[in-house]
Write an enzyme that holds these catalytic residues in place. Structure first.
Site, PDB file in Angstrom:
ATOM      1  N   GLY A  13    -130.250 -75.148  69.040  1.00 15.16           N
ATOM      2  CA  GLY A  13    -130.707 -73.763  69.179  1.00 15.16           C
ATOM      3  C   GLY A  13    -130.944 -73.407  70.640  1.00 15.16           C
ATOM      4  N   ARG A  91    -124.472 -76.023  66.961  1.00 14.37           N
ATOM      5  CA  ARG A  91    -125.136 -77.147  66.296  1.00 14.37           C
ATOM      6  C   ARG A  91    -124.075 -78.132  65.809  1.00 14.37           C
ATOM      7  NH1 ARG A  91    -130.459 -76.178  66.064  1.00 14.37           N
ATOM      8  NH2 ARG A  91    -131.237 -74.076  65.689  1.00 14.37           N
ATOM      9  N   ASP A 123    -134.035 -82.460  69.055  1.00 17.08           N
ATOM     10  CA  ASP A 123    -133.910 -83.778  68.416  1.00 17.08           C
ATOM     11  C   ASP A 123    -132.480 -84.099  67.966  1.00 17.08           C
ATOM     12  OD1 ASP A 123    -134.045 -81.843  66.468  1.00 17.08           O
ATOM     13  OD2 ASP A 123    -135.331 -82.988  65.109  1.00 17.08           O
ATOM     14  N   THR A 145    -136.764 -77.241  73.178  1.00 16.24           N
ATOM     15  CA  THR A 145    -136.852 -76.643  71.843  1.00 16.24           C
ATOM     16  C   THR A 145    -138.151 -75.853  71.759  1.00 16.24           C
ATOM     17  OG1 THR A 145    -137.267 -76.993  69.476  1.00 16.24           O
ATOM     18  CG2 THR A 145    -137.731 -78.863  70.888  1.00 16.24           C
ATOM     19  N   ILE A 146    -138.064 -74.679  71.160  1.00 13.65           N
ATOM     20  CA  ILE A 146    -139.292 -73.895  70.998  1.00 13.65           C
ATOM     21  C   ILE A 146    -140.230 -74.571  70.008  1.00 13.65           C
ATOM     22  CG2 ILE A 146    -138.136 -71.709  71.541  1.00 13.65           C
ATOM     23  CD1 ILE A 146    -138.387 -71.029  68.498  1.00 13.65           C
ATOM     24  N   ASP A 147    -139.710 -75.560  69.250  1.00 22.42           N
ATOM     25  CA  ASP A 147    -140.544 -76.218  68.229  1.00 22.42           C
ATOM     26  C   ASP A 147    -141.529 -77.220  68.849  1.00 22.42           C
ATOM     27  OD1 ASP A 147    -138.791 -74.839  66.617  1.00 22.42           O
ATOM     28  OD2 ASP A 147    -137.638 -76.605  66.027  1.00 22.42           O
ATOM     29  N   ASP A 149    -141.265 -80.259  69.022  1.00 23.30           N
ATOM     30  CA  ASP A 149    -141.427 -81.356  68.058  1.00 23.30           C
ATOM     31  C   ASP A 149    -140.815 -82.671  68.525  1.00 23.30           C
ATOM     32  OD1 ASP A 149    -138.812 -80.525  67.896  1.00 23.30           O
ATOM     33  OD2 ASP A 149    -138.729 -80.428  65.714  1.00 23.30           O
ATOM     34  N   MET A 189    -141.353 -69.627  63.759  1.00 22.96           N
ATOM     35  CA  MET A 189    -140.428 -70.762  63.649  1.00 22.96           C
ATOM     36  C   MET A 189    -141.144 -72.082  63.943  1.00 22.96           C
ATOM     37  SD  MET A 189    -136.841 -69.542  65.273  1.00 22.96           S
ATOM     38  CE  MET A 189    -135.579 -68.803  64.269  1.00 22.96           C
ATOM     39  N   ARG A 191    -139.751 -75.317  62.442  1.00 20.24           N
ATOM     40  CA  ARG A 191    -139.364 -76.342  61.448  1.00 20.24           C
ATOM     41  C   ARG A 191    -140.593 -77.015  60.857  1.00 20.24           C
ATOM     42  NH1 ARG A 191    -133.860 -76.911  61.540  1.00 20.24           N
ATOM     43  NH2 ARG A 191    -132.901 -76.543  63.564  1.00 20.24           N
ATOM     44  N   ARG A 286    -148.412 -56.724  54.587  1.00 18.69           N
ATOM     45  CA  ARG A 286    -147.003 -56.728  54.958  1.00 18.69           C
ATOM     46  C   ARG A 286    -146.670 -58.055  55.634  1.00 18.69           C
ATOM     47  NH1 ARG A 286    -147.017 -52.756  52.230  1.00 18.69           N
ATOM     48  NH2 ARG A 286    -146.399 -50.629  52.814  1.00 18.69           N
ATOM     49  N   HIS A 292    -135.541 -65.113  65.352  1.00 19.42           N
ATOM     50  CA  HIS A 292    -134.879 -65.482  66.613  1.00 19.42           C
ATOM     51  C   HIS A 292    -135.377 -64.710  67.826  1.00 19.42           C
ATOM     52  CE1 HIS A 292    -132.355 -67.160  63.484  1.00 19.42           C
ATOM     53  NE2 HIS A 292    -131.982 -68.032  64.394  1.00 19.42           N
TER      54      HIS A 292
END
Ligand code: F6P
Length: 371
Positions: A13, A91, A123, A145-147, A149, A189, A191, A286, A292
């Protein structure tokens, strides 16, 4: 003078912070003064679309194709101001169990005389890099990565810029939420890791934050919402990680597909929670998926600075033949760790340290032991 060719690619990503790192890989490798000091003349080739570019390229005619671009100081001069990746990304995995193309990629690397590959990835991409290193390719990794992780590093490029997006978007939601006295559930986001939701929720002052590392109860969410209402609050912002799930329940998937690294696409929990809150409390609710948008926009100052340092450090590893390593940030210092050390590990939030499981929010004691 010895000549050496470096290939650089971005995989997985996209995120803000990739272009600053690319710029500084090129600037550091091709700097005239450093070339004289090292006695090595580096040439940097940008590989388009991640590992796919190394698969698609015709190694005999790469100069006439679209998969590879020769990079220099002039080309990358302004790149650090822009989000995404100027090289493009996919990817695409060299070791996809359904279509293992690693041999062709290794052969193309050799035919193109790429002595080293610098890989910017999360990863999936960096695990593939670790495999390629084991298979004989000289590789150096840069974590992004924005995660956030990835294990073995306190920072992954893109994370802080994504946090800024969350804060900006939630600020925007507050006016409409307040005007209508509504609850807004904002899906984030990340994951299976809750870093983006937790730190984004803390930064934007969310009333409730739900993370994958701590299973929630709908009853407790509703209880907290009603408590807030009773105390006179006009509206609430609830931040939920896409990987969060109720105790005894399952994560919600967008569809049944997986990417070439075998990972499912998460998404939809925000909408489910919003419906449960409205039904359980009667408060109009809501949901919004920031999706993204979190990966978009220009890199923030931190990503420009760490991108720069990671890019420079990656070239330092190449110069010193320290292949098979990933640059990292640990306790405020740039360092490196073996790429293989990330295998099979994920950096998750430890809820005992970072989470208030009663209020479903960020921790409320930080120096409880006085340290
Ligand atoms: O890994 C980064 C990430 O943005 C995750 O947070 C998210 O689950 C996933 O990528 C989305 O993937 P795609 O860009 O393929 O939709």
């Amino acid at each position: 003078m010895k000549k050496s060719r470096i290939g650089v690619l971005t995989g997985g990503g996209d995120c803000a912070g990739l272009n600053p790192a690319l710029k500084w890989v090129v600037k550091t490798a091709t700097d005239e003064r450093l070339i004289k000091e090292r006695g090595i003349q580096y040439e940097v080739l940008g590989i388009h679309d991640g590992w796919l570019g190394l698969f698609n390229v015709n190694p005999a005619k790469w100069e006439n194709g679209t998969d590879i671009v020769r990079l220099n100081d002039d080309i990358v001069r302004t790149w650090d101001r822009y989000g995404g990746t100027m090289l493009g990304t996919t990817r695409f995995s060299p070791y996809d169990p359904k279509n293992d193309v690693s041999k062709k990629i290794i052969s193309n690397i050799k035919k193109m005389e790429l002595e080293t590959i610098i890989v910017l990835g999360g990863d999936g991409t960096l695990s593939a890099a670790a495999h390629l290193y084991k298979d004989g390719v000289n590789i150096v990794g840069i974590p992004k990565t924005i995660d956030k992780d990835l294990p073995e590093t306190d920072y992954t490029l893109g994370f802080e810029s994504a946090l800024n997006v969350i804060v900006e978007e939630v600020d925007r939601l507050r006016t409409t939420a307040g005007s209508h006295k509504r609850i807004f559930v904002v899906e984030i986001m990340g994951r299976n890791a809750g870093w983006l939701a937790l730190e984004g929720g803390e930064a934007c002052g969310a009333y409730i934050i739900l993370i994958p590392e701590y299973d929630f109860s709908y009853d407790r969410i509703n209880e907290l919402v009603l408590e807030g209402k009773k105390s006179g609050r006009r509206y609430e912002i609830i931040v939920v990680a896409e990987g969060a799930k109720p105790a005894g329940g399952k994560q919600i998937l967008k569809d049944k597909t997986t990417d070439s690294f075998g990972r499912a696409t998460l998404g939809g929990i925000g909408e489910v929670i919003a419906a449960k809150i409205e039904k359980g409390t009667g408060v109009e609710t809501r949901s919004v998926e920031l999706s993204h948008l979190q990966r978009g926009g220009a890199p923030c100052a931190y990503d420009r600075r760490i991108g720069r340092h990671f890019g420079i450090a990656a070239v330092d590893l190449v110069v010193n033949n320290l292949y098979g390593n990933m640059v990292c940030l640990k306790n405020g210092k740039i360092g490196c760790v073996p790429l293989t050390s990330i295998f099979g590990k994920t950096n998750l939030v430890d809820p005992k340290t970072y989470y208030d499981a009663d209020r479903y929010n960020g921790r409320r004691t930080i120096l409880s032991s006085g340290k």
